[in-house]
Each structure stands twice: as C-alpha cells, then as structure tokens.
Design a protein around this motif. Structure first.
Motif, PDB file in Angstrom:
ATOM      1  N   UNK A 180     -28.036 -24.332  27.580  1.00 52.20           N
ATOM      2  CA  UNK A 180     -26.783 -23.598  27.486  1.00 52.20           C
ATOM      3  C   UNK A 180     -26.125 -23.504  28.857  1.00 52.20           C
ATOM      4  N   UNK A 181     -24.987 -22.794  28.916  1.00 52.98           N
ATOM      5  CA  UNK A 181     -24.275 -22.537  30.172  1.00 52.98           C
ATOM      6  C   UNK A 181     -23.948 -21.059  30.237  1.00 52.98           C
ATOM      7  N   UNK A 182     -24.417 -20.389  31.286  1.00 50.69           N
ATOM      8  CA  UNK A 182     -24.166 -18.959  31.384  1.00 50.69           C
ATOM      9  C   UNK A 182     -24.290 -18.504  32.829  1.00 50.69           C
ATOM     10  N   UNK A 183     -23.741 -17.305  33.096  1.00 52.55           N
ATOM     11  CA  UNK A 183     -23.885 -16.629  34.379  1.00 52.55           C
ATOM     12  C   UNK A 183     -24.738 -15.388  34.164  1.00 52.55           C
ATOM     13  N   UNK A 184     -25.661 -15.131  35.067  1.00 53.55           N
ATOM     14  CA  UNK A 184     -26.428 -13.885  35.023  1.00 53.55           C
ATOM     15  C   UNK A 184     -26.279 -13.196  36.367  1.00 53.55           C
ATOM     16  N   UNK A 185     -25.907 -11.918  36.325  1.00 51.95           N
ATOM     17  CA  UNK A 185     -25.674 -11.130  37.531  1.00 51.95           C
ATOM     18  C   UNK A 185     -26.560  -9.898  37.490  1.00 51.95           C
ATOM     19  N   UNK A 186     -27.311  -9.681  38.542  1.00 53.55           N
ATOM     20  CA  UNK A 186     -28.200  -8.530  38.630  1.00 53.55           C
ATOM     21  C   UNK A 186     -27.838  -7.727  39.863  1.00 53.55           C
ATOM     22  N   UNK A 187     -27.442  -6.461  39.647  1.00 54.59           N
ATOM     23  CA  UNK A 187     -27.118  -5.556  40.745  1.00 54.59           C
ATOM     24  C   UNK A 187     -28.309  -4.635  40.935  1.00 54.59           C
ATOM     25  N   UNK A 188     -29.131  -4.957  41.895  1.00 55.21           N
ATOM     26  CA  UNK A 188     -30.376  -4.231  42.078  1.00 55.21           C
ATOM     27  C   UNK A 188     -30.133  -2.768  42.426  1.00 55.21           C
ATOM     28  N   UNK A 189     -29.076  -2.480  43.174  1.00 56.17           N
ATOM     29  CA  UNK A 189     -28.833  -1.118  43.631  1.00 56.17           C
ATOM     30  C   UNK A 189     -28.676  -0.116  42.509  1.00 56.17           C
ATOM     31  N   UNK A 190     -27.952  -0.483  41.446  1.00 58.16           N
ATOM     32  CA  UNK A 190     -27.760   0.469  40.350  1.00 58.16           C
ATOM     33  C   UNK A 190     -28.404   0.007  39.043  1.00 58.16           C
ATOM     34  N   UNK A 191     -29.211  -1.067  39.097  1.00 60.91           N
ATOM     35  CA  UNK A 191     -29.941  -1.497  37.921  1.00 60.91           C
ATOM     36  C   UNK A 191     -29.058  -1.989  36.790  1.00 60.91           C
ATOM     37  N   UNK A 192     -28.053  -2.807  37.128  1.00 60.87           N
ATOM     38  CA  UNK A 192     -27.126  -3.309  36.115  1.00 60.87           C
ATOM     39  C   UNK A 192     -27.279  -4.816  35.946  1.00 60.87           C
ATOM     40  N   UNK A 193     -27.427  -5.242  34.703  1.00 63.76           N
ATOM     41  CA  UNK A 193     -27.510  -6.661  34.363  1.00 63.76           C
ATOM     42  C   UNK A 193     -26.256  -7.060  33.605  1.00 63.76           C
ATOM     43  N   UNK A 194     -25.701  -8.220  33.933  1.00 61.34           N
ATOM     44  CA  UNK A 194     -24.569  -8.761  33.179  1.00 61.34           C
ATOM     45  C   UNK A 194     -24.838 -10.231  32.885  1.00 61.34           C
ATOM     46  N   UNK A 197     -22.107 -15.536  28.602  1.00 63.18           N
ATOM     47  CA  UNK A 197     -22.557 -16.747  27.922  1.00 63.18           C
ATOM     48  C   UNK A 197     -21.353 -17.601  27.541  1.00 63.18           C
ATOM     49  N   UNK A 198     -21.303 -18.821  28.056  1.00 60.60           N
ATOM     50  CA  UNK A 198     -20.150 -19.697  27.830  1.00 60.60           C
ATOM     51  C   UNK A 198     -20.447 -20.770  26.785  1.00 60.60           C
ATOM     52  N   UNK A 199     -21.655 -21.267  26.757  1.00 62.81           N
ATOM     53  CA  UNK A 199     -22.045 -22.262  25.752  1.00 62.81           C
ATOM     54  C   UNK A 199     -23.471 -21.981  25.302  1.00 62.81           C
ATOM     55  N   UNK A 200     -23.779 -22.353  24.056  1.00 60.04           N
ATOM     56  CA  UNK A 200     -25.139 -22.234  23.554  1.00 60.04           C
ATOM     57  C   UNK A 200     -25.486 -20.809  23.141  1.00 60.04           C
ATOM     58  N   UNK A 201     -26.758 -20.456  23.281  1.00 63.36           N
ATOM     59  CA  UNK A 201     -27.221 -19.127  22.916  1.00 63.36           C
ATOM     60  C   UNK A 201     -28.396 -18.749  23.802  1.00 63.36           C
ATOM     61  N   UNK A 202     -28.564 -17.447  24.019  1.00 62.55           N
ATOM     62  CA  UNK A 202     -29.676 -16.925  24.802  1.00 62.55           C
ATOM     63  C   UNK A 202     -30.176 -15.654  24.135  1.00 62.55           C
ATOM     64  N   UNK A 203     -31.347 -15.212  24.535  1.00 62.91           N
ATOM     65  CA  UNK A 203     -31.897 -13.931  24.106  1.00 62.91           C
ATOM     66  C   UNK A 203     -32.226 -13.122  25.347  1.00 62.91           C
ATOM     67  N   UNK A 214     -29.930 -11.274  20.830  1.00 62.48           N
ATOM     68  CA  UNK A 214     -29.363 -12.628  20.887  1.00 62.48           C
ATOM     69  C   UNK A 214     -27.886 -12.582  21.246  1.00 62.48           C
ATOM     70  N   UNK A 215     -27.465 -13.534  22.061  1.00 64.52           N
ATOM     71  CA  UNK A 215     -26.053 -13.667  22.423  1.00 64.52           C
ATOM     72  C   UNK A 215     -25.540 -15.010  21.952  1.00 64.52           C
ATOM     73  N   UNK A 216     -24.278 -15.031  21.540  1.00 65.56           N
ATOM     74  CA  UNK A 216     -23.605 -16.271  21.145  1.00 65.56           C
ATOM     75  C   UNK A 216     -22.580 -16.648  22.201  1.00 65.56           C
ATOM     76  N   UNK A 217     -22.147 -17.897  22.163  1.00 63.42           N
ATOM     77  CA  UNK A 217     -21.161 -18.383  23.129  1.00 63.42           C
ATOM     78  C   UNK A 217     -19.913 -17.502  23.067  1.00 63.42           C
TER      79      UNK A 217
END
Length: 454
Positions: A180-194, A197-203, A214-217
C-alpha cells in the motif's frame, strides 16, 4: 498431497510432454549437461534444496542411482518441470535496503536531521523519512521488514507481493500492511499517532484498538493516548493536508547529531531540587510571551516555537532566542520553549545551544518527563559525537530516573553497545543478558544475542 507426491506428478507431466520426434543425440547431450550442472550444485550446497530434489527424483524413478546412467528421455518439457520444482524448493532471499540522504545507518538506525532520508528495499518498497524524524529498521527478512518510528513522519510505498509482511511500530501502536501507500506520523511528546492511507489497506493496533482497526484508501486515523480517543475520517474531509514539507512532525523528535558535544551528567543533575513543576511551568502563559512576562518581539503575530519546529522552521526559533537573550530564555523560559529550542538547535546542528537547553531543562524541571528525557538525549549526543564512556553515564542516569520510560529500551541497548566499545564483549555481556530479558524483540536484540555467544 505431500512434496514427494507433488514431484511425482511433475514427473508424470514431464513424461507426457516429451514429443516423439525429439532428436536423440541432442536430447542426450542436453540431458548430460543438465545432470552434471544439478549434481554439481547439489554437491556444492551440501545436500540442501538440490540434494532433497535429487533424493525425491530417485524415489519416483526419475533420477539415476549413484554410478548409473539416466534411463529416461529428457527434453524441454521435463527441464521446465524440474526448473519449476527447483524454484519452489529454493529458499527466498532476505530483502536488503540502501539508505539515501544521510551518512551511515549503524544498527539500522536512521535519523533525518536537516534533510529527508530515504530507504530503498530490494523489492521496490521505499520509505521517505521527513527531516527531524528518526526510525530504526528492527528486523528484515524475505517477506518484509519491521520498523520502529521513534518520532516524526515516514511515508511508505510498499510493493504488493504474495505473503508480504511489513509493519511500522510507533510508540505502543503498530501499523500492519502487505502492500500500500501511506504516511504514518508519531508525535512522541503528546502520544499522538496519525495514519493517512492513500492506497491499499492497513490495520492499526494498539492500546486504544487492541483488536485492530482496518483502514481503507482515502481514510485518516488519529489516535490520542492522553485523551484515550481514536478518530477515523476521510482524507478529503480533513483537507488531506500533509505536515509541512521539510519539517518534523513533532518538536520532540529525537534525531542524533554526530557533531554535537555535551558534558557528562554531573553538571546537569546537581540542581535536582527546587525546580518548577511541569504543570506550573506552562500554566496561564500566553503563547509567544516571555517567561518573565514581557512580550517577545513579534511574538503576537507568529506561532509558538513548538509549532515552528514542527514545521521545520528551526532558524527562526534560534534567531528569536538570541534576540530575546539566550541566557534569559534558558533561565526563565517555559518548559515548552526549552524543549523546542533544544530540538531546533539539534536539527540545525547547533550542538552547543542544544546542550545548554537540555541541561537547563534538567536543572529547572528535573521531575518532568522532558527533564528525564533530556538525560537520554544528552547521552545520545555524546555517544554519536564519539564519547561512549560519557554516554554510558547519561544512559545510566536516564534508566535510574525513568526505568520504564519511552527511551528505556534504546538507552539500555545503546549502553550495551557503548560498553562493548570501551570495555569489550565480556563487559557488555551482562547488559546484553538484561536487555534480552527486558526487550527480547527490541531493536538491539540481535546485537545482544551475538554478545551472548561464547
């Protein structure tokens, strides 16, 4: 159907596929060449996949016993069938990768300081690491890789393949993907995950989604540990915005700088008591104001230092700190400003300012999470700067103050490596044993297992 039965069926197909008008002389020559090549390969590999194939062929009557000549005709169809069997039996090769944009990646650790870093895997998968971000490649095999995103943003394009297995771990979360194609962003300071998902699927799995979400495109997931909340929305509805190009996702991203220098822990921990509490440090202070209450020049029109660091604007943070008076900021600035200043200085390769800001954080806010984390960051600075002995003292300080902290595994692993460099394998072996006991699947587990060998 077991492997011998499958190979027997292949043999039957090979016999059926041999045409009646094959030139006998040509067939004999090709058969002899093939037999010699396969036999030589089996001998060289000590009875591995080729050796097993030969045993199975003898069992189904296709391969001659030792000293005998083949009793069957061999032509193109048979060669193709056996080639297919060889491919099926041959073990898959472990993936490899190359790192672009940064110098060196010891132990699989990649830190993008002033510019983007990129990983290119041999299956075509790419990982782009935004400036100010840090990632470790913990495990790689034939099916994919397990990566640990310490802080910042990673953009992945995973090549779809059968049985592919990739994962990106960010804090307590894990993003599982096959292609798939996706961006994952982790802000360690405040414990935020983003996750965008642009293509495919992830869990996505973690403490707020133990069974996996599960996430969809076209979807975005935002998980906030402090609030205990998870939200899934449309990328279109969210504006599909990416973090500013060229900047990290968080003011607390931990990217080491090989040129940074810092002193040992003695000076920074001497003022342990009497520090302002974390809550009081940032309470009711207007954004952009100075710690002593005076407004900063131009602060009313500009974002906070933390936001500027997150956008990659390190220069303006350093310039404003110097305009206010660096000494005054270090002595009276808020905890948030000190953390942002230290990050901006590290990313801009101003190790002297980073050391002073981290030391001030420990002196003025010793009981806060940032005050404790400053010990680890100072240790990593001197470690990457070529002083492993001084780094061990800092790692010990951090582990004593925060034994279950977010950098505990990293601090213990780095301490193990630093002790090996300064004292040898025997000195590092007890640390390796402790590391494997606490973090059996940690990023330094392979190094620890190697140190445990006699």
């Amino acid at each position: 159907m077991n492997e011998a039965e499958k190979l027997s069926r292949l043999a039957d197909l090979a016999r059926e596929g041999v045409p009646a008008d094959v030139d006998a002389a040509h067939d004999a020559a090709e058969r002899a060449r093939f037999v010699e090549a396969v036999s030589r390969g089996a001998a060289l590999r000590g009875g591995g996949a080729l050796g097993r194939l030969g045993a199975w062929l003898r069992a189904v009557g296709l391969w001659p016993a030792s000293g005998e000549r083949p009793r069957w005709g061999f032509a193109l169809a048979g060669a193709v069938a056996l080639a297919v069997a060889l491919v099926a039996l041959w073990p898959a090769r472990r993936l490899d990768y190359a790192v672009e944009g940064v110098a060196g990646a010891a132990g699989g650790y990649i830190a993008a300081a002033g510019e983007e870093a990129r990983l290119r895997f041999t299956d075509g998968t790419t990982v782009a690491l935004a400036p100010g971000s840090a990632l470790r490649v913990a495990e790689v095999d034939a099916t994919g890789a397990r990566m640990l995103l310490e802080d910042g943003r990673a953009s992945l394009r995973v090549t779809p393949r059968p049985k592919a297995r990739w994962s990106v771990e960010a804090g307590p979360f894990a993003v599982l993907v096959t292609g798939t194609e996706f961006d994952v962003t982790w802000t360690r300071g405040d414990g935020t995950l983003r996750v965008d998902l642009r293509e495919g699927s992830v869990t996505v799995r973690g403490p707020l989604a133990p069974d996996g979400l599960p996430l969809r495109a076209g979807q975005r997931l935002v998980a906030r540990l402090r609030e205990g909340a998870v939200q899934i929305s449309s990328l279109d509805a969210a504006g599909a915005e990416r973090p500013a190009e060229g900047g990290p996702s968080s003011a607390t991203a931990a990217a080491p700088d090989a040129e940074e220098k810092a002193s040992g822990p003695g000076g920074a921990t001497a003022a342990g008591a009497g520090g302002e509490s974390e809550e009081h440090a940032g309470a009711a202070r207007p954004e952009g104001s100075r710690a002593d209450g005076a407004p900063a020049d131009g602060a009313a029109a500009g974002p906070s230092w933390a936001k500027r660091v997150a956008a990659g604007d390190f220069g303006s943070v350093l310039a404003e700190a110097e305009q206010r008076g660096l000494g005054g900021v270090l002595e009276r600035g808020s905890l948030d400003d000190l953390v942002a200043l230290a990050d901006a200085a590290r990313y801009a390769r101003r190790g002297d300012v980073a050391q002073r800001a981290l030391t001030a954080t420990r002196k003025r806010f010793p009981g806060t999470s940032h005050g404790k984390a400053a010990a680890f960051l100072l240790g990593r600075m001197v470690d990457d700067g070529g002083s492993p002995g001084a780094a061990v003292a800092w790692y010990d300080t951090y582990l004593a103050e925060s034994p279950a902290g977010p950098f505990a595994a990293e601090a213990l692993g780095r301490k193990m490596v630093a002790v090996e460099r300064t004292g040898g394998r025997a000195a590092a072996r007890p640390i390796a044993e402790l590391y494997l006991k606490r973090h059996p699947r940690g990023a330094h587990a392979s190094v620890a297992r190697d140190l445990m060998k006699p």
